[in-house]
Motif scaffolding. Sequence first.
Motif, short mmCIF file in Angstrom:
data_model
loop_
_atom_site.label_atom_id
_atom_site.label_comp_id
_atom_site.label_asym_id
_atom_site.label_seq_id
_atom_site.Cartn_x
_atom_site.Cartn_y
_atom_site.Cartn_z
N LEU A 274 59.05 87.75 61.09
CA LEU A 274 59.50 88.42 62.31
C LEU A 274 59.77 89.90 62.08
N PHE A 275 60.22 90.25 60.88
CA PHE A 275 60.38 91.67 60.56
C PHE A 275 59.04 92.39 60.61
N HIS A 280 57.74 97.70 64.65
CA HIS A 280 57.87 98.93 65.44
C HIS A 280 59.02 98.83 66.44
N THR A 281 59.22 97.65 67.01
CA THR A 281 60.31 97.46 67.98
C THR A 281 61.68 97.56 67.31
N LEU A 282 61.77 97.06 66.08
CA LEU A 282 63.06 97.09 65.37
C LEU A 282 63.46 98.50 64.96
N GLN A 283 62.52 99.45 64.99
CA GLN A 283 62.88 100.84 64.77
C GLN A 283 63.63 101.39 65.99
N VAL A 284 63.37 100.78 67.15
CA VAL A 284 64.02 101.21 68.40
C VAL A 284 65.37 100.53 68.57
N LEU A 288 69.64 94.96 66.79
CA LEU A 288 68.97 93.66 66.70
C LEU A 288 68.31 93.48 65.33
N ARG A 289 67.93 94.59 64.72
CA ARG A 289 67.40 94.53 63.36
C ARG A 289 68.47 93.99 62.41
N GLU A 290 69.69 94.49 62.57
CA GLU A 290 70.80 94.03 61.73
C GLU A 290 71.12 92.56 62.00
N GLU A 291 71.06 92.16 63.27
CA GLU A 291 71.33 90.76 63.61
C GLU A 291 70.28 89.84 62.99
N LEU A 292 69.02 90.26 63.03
CA LEU A 292 67.95 89.46 62.44
C LEU A 292 68.14 89.33 60.93
N ALA A 293 68.65 90.37 60.30
CA ALA A 293 68.87 90.34 58.86
C ALA A 293 70.01 89.41 58.48
N LYS A 294 71.00 89.25 59.38
CA LYS A 294 72.20 88.48 59.04
C LYS A 294 72.14 87.02 59.48
N VAL A 295 71.29 86.69 60.44
CA VAL A 295 71.28 85.35 61.03
C VAL A 295 71.00 84.29 59.96
N LYS A 296 71.65 83.13 60.08
CA LYS A 296 71.60 82.10 59.04
C LYS A 296 70.84 80.84 59.42
N THR A 297 70.40 80.73 60.67
CA THR A 297 69.72 79.51 61.12
C THR A 297 68.44 79.85 61.88
N LEU A 298 67.56 78.87 61.98
CA LEU A 298 66.33 79.06 62.75
C LEU A 298 66.64 79.29 64.22
#
Length: 484
Positions: A274-275, A280-284, A288-298
């Motif tokens: 997903l990264f 390109h969207t996560l640069q904006v 949400l980039r930080e949330e995606l990095a921290k999330v622990k479940t599918l």
Amino acid sequence: MPKLRGEAFWRETLRSAHYVVAPMVDQSELAWRLLSRRHGAQLCYTPMLHAQVFLRDANYRRENLYGEACPEDRPLIVQFCANDPEVFVQAALLAQDYCDAIDLNLGCPQMIAKRGHYGAFLQEEWDLLQRMILLANEKLSVPITCKIRVFPDIDKTVKYAQMLERAGCQLLTVHGRTKEQKGPLAGVASWEHIQAVRKAVNIPVFANGNIQCLSDVEECIRKTGVHGVMSAEGNLHNPALFEGRNPLVWEMAEEYLEIVQKYPCPLSYVRAHLFKLWHHTLQVYQQLREELAKVKTLEGIVDVNRELKLRCQEEMANQKEGEKPKEGLPFFHWICQPYIRPGVKERCKENGAGEAENGVRGKRTLEEEEDGNSELLSKNKQKKKLRNPNKSFDPSLKPKYAKCDQCGNPKGTKCVFNMCRGCCKKRAFKETADCPGHGLLFKTKYEKSLSWQHSQRGIQSTELSRRGEAEVVESVVLKEAGDS
């Protein structure tokens, strides 16, 4: 049924595959392969597997290959990294019933490959490679293939490819970069090298490098004459690359997440995909980039993906007529598209000049640090320096280890064979010899075993003689009793 070779193997077993998904560590897992096949890929490779680990660890085999069978996932080539002919072949024998060919990785340029002595760091050891491929070609029921990187010199690259062909390689994938070309130093792959190899060998050749869209694939086939084209990073950013489409990112992400529900894989793989897709969207949307990095479940990843989709749809609804993509992108950030790696100068600008002034570097390769080419210390080393001011990171002061005569790993200082423990153990076992330096006592134990067997025979013969004497005495007594 006889083993197919060369062109026949490519035509019949691989079904004349032109569009190939590369072997990617932790990235070309089953779920991603199925997504890629649905969108034009005709052949896939597994992630690179370590032959030694595959051989000894049943869980590793189950997680990476022996899992749920999937008829859609064929043709499939299993790739191994190895530097020992016996280990490579034994691992391949365990995998051959689950794939259509076995590939030997001779292209990995990363530091972990340098330390483990495999991948592109074997490209100068032609005798070893010949032995590995000859043995695999003899023992396996499926063809053996190789993936290589080029030498700077075209003639040497051609001779290298011809040597692999003579040894028994049935298909060759040529990545048109040298082992030094990686990360910000990747540069452009040389199709000239690939074309020269294609003309010089009589086995099928796949090209790898500079593939960002379908037009690149078609141009590469036209210019080099190869049988197929392999994509790695281009495929990760746009799984529909081989269809010639640039779909909406969330379409690919949602389809991938559905496949993962059916064919689970480690959460780290899903997050990494997903990264790449949302790069390109996560640069904006940095939050949400930080949330995606921290999330622990599918489920958490699915939620972040849904939120990214909503943000993009809202942005699309508010889009002005005639508005163009920002940041020099060919498409808007919510559309699957290539990621062009920044060069060294651009990377330095990204990391900021302030870091260099403070004696701290941003991202830089581990090789620079290990080879001592950099004058500055990393943040991690600066912390170590604070804890221990006397600590030196001067590479010239590093201890120099003598290498094993067999594999290149550090040898034991007291080894009688001048080898590392692994190679020493094999040789000592084969020759029934001792190596006190490594604590290996095959000869001593064998002699003790013989001595014990000899003593046991002596005890048995003594018991037999005593038993015989007793029987004689008993018969005499019985005879005398009968006479009386």
